[in-house]
Design a protein around this motif. Structure first.
Motif, PDB file in Angstrom:
ATOM      1  N   THR A 137       0.697  -0.711   0.439  1.00 27.75           N
ATOM      2  CA  THR A 137       0.142  -0.613   0.035  1.00 27.75           C
ATOM      3  C   THR A 137       0.798   1.175   0.164  1.00 27.75           C
ATOM      4  O   THR A 137       0.225   2.373  -0.674  1.00 27.75           O
ATOM      5  CB  THR A 137      -0.844  -0.126   1.061  1.00 27.75           C
ATOM      6  N   ILE A 138       2.248   1.345   0.545  1.00 30.59           N
ATOM      7  CA  ILE A 138       2.092   2.652   1.097  1.00 30.59           C
ATOM      8  C   ILE A 138       3.124   2.455  -0.440  1.00 30.59           C
ATOM      9  O   ILE A 138       3.365   3.865  -0.917  1.00 30.59           O
ATOM     10  CB  ILE A 138       4.105   2.434   2.045  1.00 30.59           C
ATOM     11  N   HIS A 139       3.783   1.715  -1.120  1.00 33.34           N
ATOM     12  CA  HIS A 139       4.710   1.217  -2.485  1.00 33.34           C
ATOM     13  C   HIS A 139       3.864   2.328  -3.675  1.00 33.34           C
ATOM     14  O   HIS A 139       4.115   2.912  -4.473  1.00 33.34           O
ATOM     15  CB  HIS A 139       5.289  -0.182  -2.672  1.00 33.34           C
ATOM     16  N   LYS A 140       2.550   1.800  -3.184  1.00 35.28           N
ATOM     17  CA  LYS A 140       1.894   2.263  -4.106  1.00 35.28           C
ATOM     18  C   LYS A 140       0.742   3.715  -4.281  1.00 35.28           C
ATOM     19  O   LYS A 140       1.260   4.646  -4.587  1.00 35.28           O
ATOM     20  CB  LYS A 140       0.068   1.440  -4.257  1.00 35.28           C
ATOM     21  N   GLN A 141       1.258   3.864  -3.013  1.00 42.21           N
ATOM     22  CA  GLN A 141       0.041   5.489  -2.390  1.00 42.21           C
ATOM     23  C   GLN A 141       0.962   6.634  -2.167  1.00 42.21           C
ATOM     24  O   GLN A 141       0.940   7.838  -1.827  1.00 42.21           O
ATOM     25  CB  GLN A 141      -0.729   5.391  -0.895  1.00 42.21           C
ATOM     26  N   CYS A 142       2.358   6.055  -1.647  1.00 41.80           N
ATOM     27  CA  CYS A 142       3.286   7.374  -1.186  1.00 41.80           C
ATOM     28  C   CYS A 142       4.055   7.375  -1.929  1.00 41.80           C
ATOM     29  O   CYS A 142       4.681   6.180  -2.583  1.00 41.80           O
ATOM     30  CB  CYS A 142       3.848   7.049   0.878  1.00 41.80           C
ATOM     31  N   LYS A 143       5.456   8.433  -1.652  1.00 38.97           N
ATOM     32  CA  LYS A 143       6.676   8.708  -2.252  1.00 38.97           C
ATOM     33  C   LYS A 143       7.877   8.255  -1.456  1.00 38.97           C
ATOM     34  O   LYS A 143       7.426   7.262  -0.865  1.00 38.97           O
ATOM     35  CB  LYS A 143       7.135   9.926  -2.143  1.00 38.97           C
ATOM     36  N   PRO A 144       8.662   7.548  -2.727  1.00 36.06           N
ATOM     37  CA  PRO A 144       9.154   6.367  -2.315  1.00 36.06           C
ATOM     38  C   PRO A 144      10.677   6.016  -1.144  1.00 36.06           C
ATOM     39  O   PRO A 144      10.568   5.795  -0.733  1.00 36.06           O
ATOM     40  CB  PRO A 144      10.309   5.775  -3.781  1.00 36.06           C
ATOM     41  N   ASN A 145      10.813   7.891  -1.074  1.00 32.09           N
ATOM     42  CA  ASN A 145      12.156   7.551   0.096  1.00 32.09           C
ATOM     43  C   ASN A 145      11.438   7.944   1.415  1.00 32.09           C
ATOM     44  O   ASN A 145      11.900   8.203   1.718  1.00 32.09           O
ATOM     45  CB  ASN A 145      12.961   8.756  -0.337  1.00 32.09           C
ATOM     46  N   TYR A 146       9.806   8.298   1.884  1.00 34.97           N
ATOM     47  CA  TYR A 146       9.592   7.896   2.960  1.00 34.97           C
ATOM     48  C   TYR A 146       9.006   6.085   3.144  1.00 34.97           C
ATOM     49  O   TYR A 146       8.687   5.907   4.521  1.00 34.97           O
ATOM     50  CB  TYR A 146       8.103   8.899   2.505  1.00 34.97           C
ATOM     51  N   MET A 147       9.627   4.839   2.068  1.00 36.51           N
ATOM     52  CA  MET A 147       9.099   3.937   2.375  1.00 36.51           C
ATOM     53  C   MET A 147       9.368   3.476   3.877  1.00 36.51           C
ATOM     54  O   MET A 147       8.485   3.331   5.118  1.00 36.51           O
ATOM     55  CB  MET A 147       9.162   3.606   1.470  1.00 36.51           C
ATOM     56  N   PRO A 206      23.119 -15.597   5.495  1.00 29.20           N
ATOM     57  CA  PRO A 206      22.084 -14.545   4.859  1.00 29.20           C
ATOM     58  C   PRO A 206      20.701 -14.208   4.661  1.00 29.20           C
ATOM     59  O   PRO A 206      20.524 -15.565   5.480  1.00 29.20           O
ATOM     60  CB  PRO A 206      22.814 -14.935   2.810  1.00 29.20           C
ATOM     61  N   TYR A 207      19.526 -13.232   5.169  1.00 27.21           N
ATOM     62  CA  TYR A 207      18.398 -13.258   4.791  1.00 27.21           C
ATOM     63  C   TYR A 207      17.979 -12.042   4.489  1.00 27.21           C
ATOM     64  O   TYR A 207      19.005 -11.239   4.350  1.00 27.21           O
ATOM     65  CB  TYR A 207      17.909 -13.371   6.340  1.00 27.21           C
ATOM     66  N   GLU A 208      17.114 -11.913   4.097  1.00 26.31           N
ATOM     67  CA  GLU A 208      16.437 -10.397   3.630  1.00 26.31           C
ATOM     68  C   GLU A 208      15.395 -10.002   4.950  1.00 26.31           C
ATOM     69  O   GLU A 208      14.524 -10.896   5.224  1.00 26.31           O
ATOM     70  CB  GLU A 208      15.584 -10.916   2.086  1.00 26.31           C
ATOM     71  N   ASP A 209      15.689  -8.638   5.157  1.00 27.93           N
ATOM     72  CA  ASP A 209      14.950  -7.866   5.846  1.00 27.93           C
ATOM     73  C   ASP A 209      13.359  -7.595   5.139  1.00 27.93           C
ATOM     74  O   ASP A 209      13.438  -6.801   3.955  1.00 27.93           O
ATOM     75  CB  ASP A 209      15.868  -6.793   7.011  1.00 27.93           C
ATOM     76  N   CYS A 210      12.500  -7.233   6.133  1.00 26.38           N
ATOM     77  CA  CYS A 210      11.445  -6.429   5.314  1.00 26.38           C
ATOM     78  C   CYS A 210      11.824  -4.916   5.425  1.00 26.38           C
ATOM     79  O   CYS A 210      11.094  -4.367   4.315  1.00 26.38           O
ATOM     80  CB  CYS A 210      10.124  -6.591   6.421  1.00 26.38           C
ATOM     81  N   CYS A 211      12.445  -5.025   5.457  1.00 24.85           N
ATOM     82  CA  CYS A 211      12.478  -3.551   5.590  1.00 24.85           C
ATOM     83  C   CYS A 211      13.956  -3.410   4.330  1.00 24.85           C
ATOM     84  O   CYS A 211      13.822  -1.385   3.639  1.00 24.85           O
ATOM     85  CB  CYS A 211      13.975  -3.050   6.564  1.00 24.85           C
ATOM     86  N   THR A 212      14.053  -4.105   3.824  1.00 24.89           N
ATOM     87  CA  THR A 212      14.924  -4.327   2.655  1.00 24.89           C
ATOM     88  C   THR A 212      13.774  -4.291   1.028  1.00 24.89           C
ATOM     89  O   THR A 212      14.266  -4.399   0.054  1.00 24.89           O
ATOM     90  CB  THR A 212      15.913  -5.213   2.228  1.00 24.89           C
ATOM     91  N   VAL A 213      12.615  -5.131   1.761  1.00 23.38           N
ATOM     92  CA  VAL A 213      11.424  -4.795   0.549  1.00 23.38           C
ATOM     93  C   VAL A 213      11.499  -3.339   0.428  1.00 23.38           C
ATOM     94  O   VAL A 213      10.891  -2.329   1.145  1.00 23.38           O
ATOM     95  CB  VAL A 213      10.290  -5.283   1.005  1.00 23.38           C
ATOM     96  N   PHE A 214      11.674  -2.839  -1.241  1.00 21.49           N
ATOM     97  CA  PHE A 214      10.921  -1.705  -1.784  1.00 21.49           C
ATOM     98  C   PHE A 214      11.604  -0.884  -1.389  1.00 21.49           C
ATOM     99  O   PHE A 214      11.241   0.202  -1.075  1.00 21.49           O
ATOM    100  CB  PHE A 214       9.244  -1.616  -1.236  1.00 21.49           C
ATOM    101  N   LEU A 215      12.544  -1.120  -1.216  1.00 20.44           N
ATOM    102  CA  LEU A 215      14.024  -0.046  -0.405  1.00 20.44           C
ATOM    103  C   LEU A 215      14.492   1.161  -1.600  1.00 20.44           C
ATOM    104  O   LEU A 215      14.465   0.710  -2.411  1.00 20.44           O
ATOM    105  CB  LEU A 215      15.951  -0.975  -0.181  1.00 20.44           C
ATOM    106  N   THR A 239      10.540  14.444   8.911  1.00 16.17           N
ATOM    107  CA  THR A 239       9.620  15.504   9.838  1.00 16.17           C
ATOM    108  C   THR A 239       8.661  15.429   9.649  1.00 16.17           C
ATOM    109  O   THR A 239       7.884  14.125   8.602  1.00 16.17           O
ATOM    110  CB  THR A 239      10.038  16.889   8.800  1.00 16.17           C
ATOM    111  N   ILE A 240       7.969  15.813  10.869  1.00 10.10           N
ATOM    112  CA  ILE A 240       6.458  15.370  11.519  1.00 10.10           C
ATOM    113  C   ILE A 240       5.568  15.291   9.907  1.00 10.10           C
ATOM    114  O   ILE A 240       4.544  14.818   9.991  1.00 10.10           O
ATOM    115  CB  ILE A 240       6.076  14.784  12.689  1.00 10.10           C
ATOM    116  N   GLU A 241       5.726  17.085  10.569  1.00  9.26           N
ATOM    117  CA  GLU A 241       4.240  17.331   9.388  1.00  9.26           C
ATOM    118  C   GLU A 241       4.742  16.254   7.752  1.00  9.26           C
ATOM    119  O   GLU A 241       3.458  16.019   7.307  1.00  9.26           O
ATOM    120  CB  GLU A 241       4.909  18.749   8.442  1.00  9.26           C
ATOM    121  N   LYS A 242       5.489  17.072   6.808  1.00 10.79           N
ATOM    122  CA  LYS A 242       5.637  15.782   6.078  1.00 10.79           C
ATOM    123  C   LYS A 242       5.031  13.891   5.713  1.00 10.79           C
ATOM    124  O   LYS A 242       4.696  13.497   5.448  1.00 10.79           O
ATOM    125  CB  LYS A 242       7.493  15.654   5.150  1.00 10.79           C
ATOM    126  N   VAL A 243       5.741  13.110   7.184  1.00 12.68           N
ATOM    127  CA  VAL A 243       5.647  11.774   7.360  1.00 12.68           C
ATOM    128  C   VAL A 243       3.954  12.288   7.767  1.00 12.68           C
ATOM    129  O   VAL A 243       4.048  11.440   6.454  1.00 12.68           O
ATOM    130  CB  VAL A 243       5.916  11.498   8.286  1.00 12.68           C
TER     131      VAL A 243
END
Ligand code: ATP
Ligand code: MG
Length: 385
Positions: free
Chosen positions: A247-257, A337-346, A355-359
């Motif tokens: 959902t984030i990937h579809k709806q938000c700016k990539p660098n906020y992932m 070796p493993y993948e962490d969920c934080c590395t998906v759509f990195l 900043t809180i406002e932009k997030v």
């Protein structure tokens, strides 16, 4: 006839004043449970506990188990005999090497013993010198210290070395915390450090199956199992972030992932904590280690929770963390070796100073925000370790 015993020392509980019984009883229970499948007898005296009547082939196992009990400061393998001084001499000779410098250090809790501590030190020292002429006495910096412990129950213990154990406070005396457990190096160490202060742990792992593999989840289970050596009955909760990340990937700016994922993680963690009686969240963040661990990033992720978030590694360097990971046995597993969920759509350029406002503006694009959290929590899997 002498036998080997293991002497157990505990440290900081002495400071606990009126609550000392509570801490001591928890420590005794934890020691009992840890040794429950080894045939032995436990004696809990004032200030010192003793493991007796075990088979010699179990001695290393007894010591290894005790190294995993928080609150145990150190242990010594001692020879046990009765009050007969000749027997003590004989045993002392068997314990002492033939060469080098030494001193005898007697401690007498049985005050009616015919020799006082100083007399034991001198008389036993003399007998040792007679029998082993290549030994000399050095009271200040000896190679060996022979400890002689005259107990009230008719036992005398002789030992030389102490083996350092984990120390800390008995597991179960420090409340309960929810450990965010990834498959990495840091988070198991973070959990260990709070468990060492007596905090019971429940672990929470996020995955993005099928973007992350089944093996990545298994790795978290294995790490929880290693932590379980120190943390009896630890449970691992596994939550899927797949839908949230899509959902984030579809709806938000990539660098906020990453920032947005971490805020979801913290919100979910706070709910899981409440449902499992956890009074805090624990993570393995270390200041500046990666983009999500700058002061600005931590401020933005921390803002979504009210519970205290403990970050015991915040001021530590990676090599210091690795040293502990090696000591507690998680390192080898963590570097598989493993993948962490934080590395998906990195993203190529993650935000370093969000900043809180932009997030919040990005988050407002996700209409079903709370429903996503509800669904993730509904589908939690619990693994008993
Ligand atoms: P670690 O070595 O613990 O994975 P890290 O250096 O990789 O940490 P991050 O990925 O930024 O750092 O994660 C910081 C902290 O967030 C971790 O220490 C952990 O507590 C938590 N965390 C990260 N990923 C997960 C996950 N998949 N499940 C649960 N918690 C996680
Ligand atoms: Mg990680």
């Amino acid at each position: 006839m002498s036998e080997n015993v293991v002497l157990i020392r505990y440290g900081e509980l002495y400071l606990k004043g009126k609550n000392k019984d509570y801490f001591e009883n928890m420590l005794k229970d934890n020691i009992r449970a840890k040794l429950s499948d080894i045939s032995c007898k436990l004696y809990f005296g004032r200030g010192r506990y003793v493991v007796k009547e075990y088979a010699m082939c179990d001695e290393n196992a007894v010591i290894d188990r005790l190294k995993h009990v928080f609150g145990v400061h150190s242990v010594s393998v001692a020879k046990r005999c009765g009050y007969d001084f000749n027997e003590i001499v004989e045993l002392a000779l068997s314990v002492m090497p033939d060469k080098g410098t030494f001193r005898v250090s007697a401690h007498r809790s049985y005050k009616k013993y015919p020799l006082d501590s100083l007399q034991i030190n001198m008389q036993l020292g003399e007998k040792i010198l007679q029998a082993k002429p290549q030994l000399t006495v050095d009271l200040h910096a000896p190679d060996y210290v022979l400890h002689v412990d005259v107990r009230e129950n008719g036992d005398v213990y002789l030992y030389r070395d102490a083996i350092r154990c984990a120390g800390g406070m008995p597991y179960g005396t420090g409340g309960r915390g929810l450990l965010l457990l990834s498959g990495g190096i840091d988070s198991p160490v973070a959990g260990y450090m709070l468990a060492k202060r007596g905090m019971s742990l429940t672990a929470l792992h996020f995955h993005s199956y099928p973007y992350t593999s089944q093996a990545a989840k298994e790795k978290a289970v294995d790490l929880a199992r290693i932590l379980g050596e120190f943390c009896p009955h630890i449970k691992l909760k596994c939550v899927s972030l797949t839908e949230i990340q899509q959902t984030i990937h579809k709806q938000c700016k990539p660098n906020y992932m990453i920032t947005l994922v971490r805020r979801f993680m913290m919100r979910i963690a706070q709910r899981v904590a409440a449902e499992n009686g956890c009074g805090c969240i624990i993570n393995g963040e270390s200041l500046g280690q990666v983009a999500s661990q700058t002061l600005e990033s931590i401020t933005v992720t921390n803002a979504v929770v009210d519970l205290p978030v403990f970050r015991p590694l915040i001021g530590m360097d990676k090599d210091e963390i690795i040293e502990i990971a090696e000591k507690i046995g998680t390192f080898k597993k963590s570097i598989e070796p493993y993948e962490d969920c934080c590395t998906v759509f990195l993203p190529d350029f993650p935000l370093i100073k969000p900043t809180i406002e932009k997030v919040e503006e990005q988050e407002s694009r996700i209409e079903n925000y709370n429903a996503l959290i509800d669904a993730a929590i509904e589908n939690i899997e619990t693994v008993e370790i």
